[in-house]
Scaffold this active site. Structure first.
Site, mmCIF file in Angstrom:
data_model
loop_
_atom_site.group_PDB
_atom_site.id
_atom_site.type_symbol
_atom_site.label_atom_id
_atom_site.label_comp_id
_atom_site.label_asym_id
_atom_site.label_seq_id
_atom_site.Cartn_x
_atom_site.Cartn_y
_atom_site.Cartn_z
ATOM 1 N N GLY A 97 0.813 -1.217 0.000
ATOM 2 C CA GLY A 97 0.000 0.000 0.000
ATOM 3 C C GLY A 97 0.840 1.257 0.000
ATOM 4 C CB CYS A 98 4.210 2.080 0.958
ATOM 5 S SG CYS A 98 3.680 2.056 2.670
ATOM 6 C CB VAL A 99 4.039 5.077 -3.896
ATOM 7 C CG1 VAL A 99 4.834 5.323 -5.159
ATOM 8 C CG2 VAL A 99 2.548 5.205 -4.167
ATOM 9 C CB SER A 100 8.346 4.788 -0.771
ATOM 10 O OG SER A 100 8.141 6.093 -1.205
#
Length: 137
Positions: free
Chosen positions: A50-53
């Site tokens: 759920g994190c782009v990074s």
């Protein structure tokens, strides 16, 4: 509920920083100060979805307390990881489950200048930490 001393210090330091560039710089400093994770801890099992990074969170039990360590490939996100670790690490599972980091970040004004992707990533990190705490409790 009182917050752990490391988080209280961060919150106090942030209260002196009115400019967002200064706040970003402070977050980056916090992230750089995090101890490194091992190569094994950068495994998919520890990755936060759920994190782009890329973000990795490692949790460990220490008696009744949970301890967290983390890393990210993005400097500001790594700083957010550091703030979450300061807020949640060294607490019991019920305390963690009851602590709403998103509301606390809003009170500190830490989310108002985050991009939507970073804000969503922050929510994903908090959900992961609180989910692990609920599973243990």
């Amino acid at each position: 509920m009182t917050h752990p001393q490391p988080f209280t210090e961060i919150a106090e330091n942030l209260s002196f920083l009115d400019d967002w560039e200064d706040r970003y710089s402070y977050l980056i400093e916090l992230g750089k100060a995090l101890p490194s994770l091992s190569v094994e801890e950068h495994a998919p099992h520890y990755k936060v979805h759920g994190c782009v990074s890329q973000v990795w969170l490692v949790s460990e039990r220490d008696g009744d307390l949970l301890r967290f360590r983390g890393d990210s490939d993005a400097l500001i996100v790594k700083g957010l990881v550091a703030v979450l670790i300061a807020l949640y690490s060294g607490r019991t599972a019920p305390d963690i489950a009851e602590t709403d980091a998103i509301a606390i970040f809003d009170e500190l004004g830490l989310r108002e200048h985050l991009t939507t992707q970073r804000s969503n990533g922050l929510v994903a990190m908090v959900n992961r930490i609180r989910s692990e705490a609920r599973a243990i409790a």
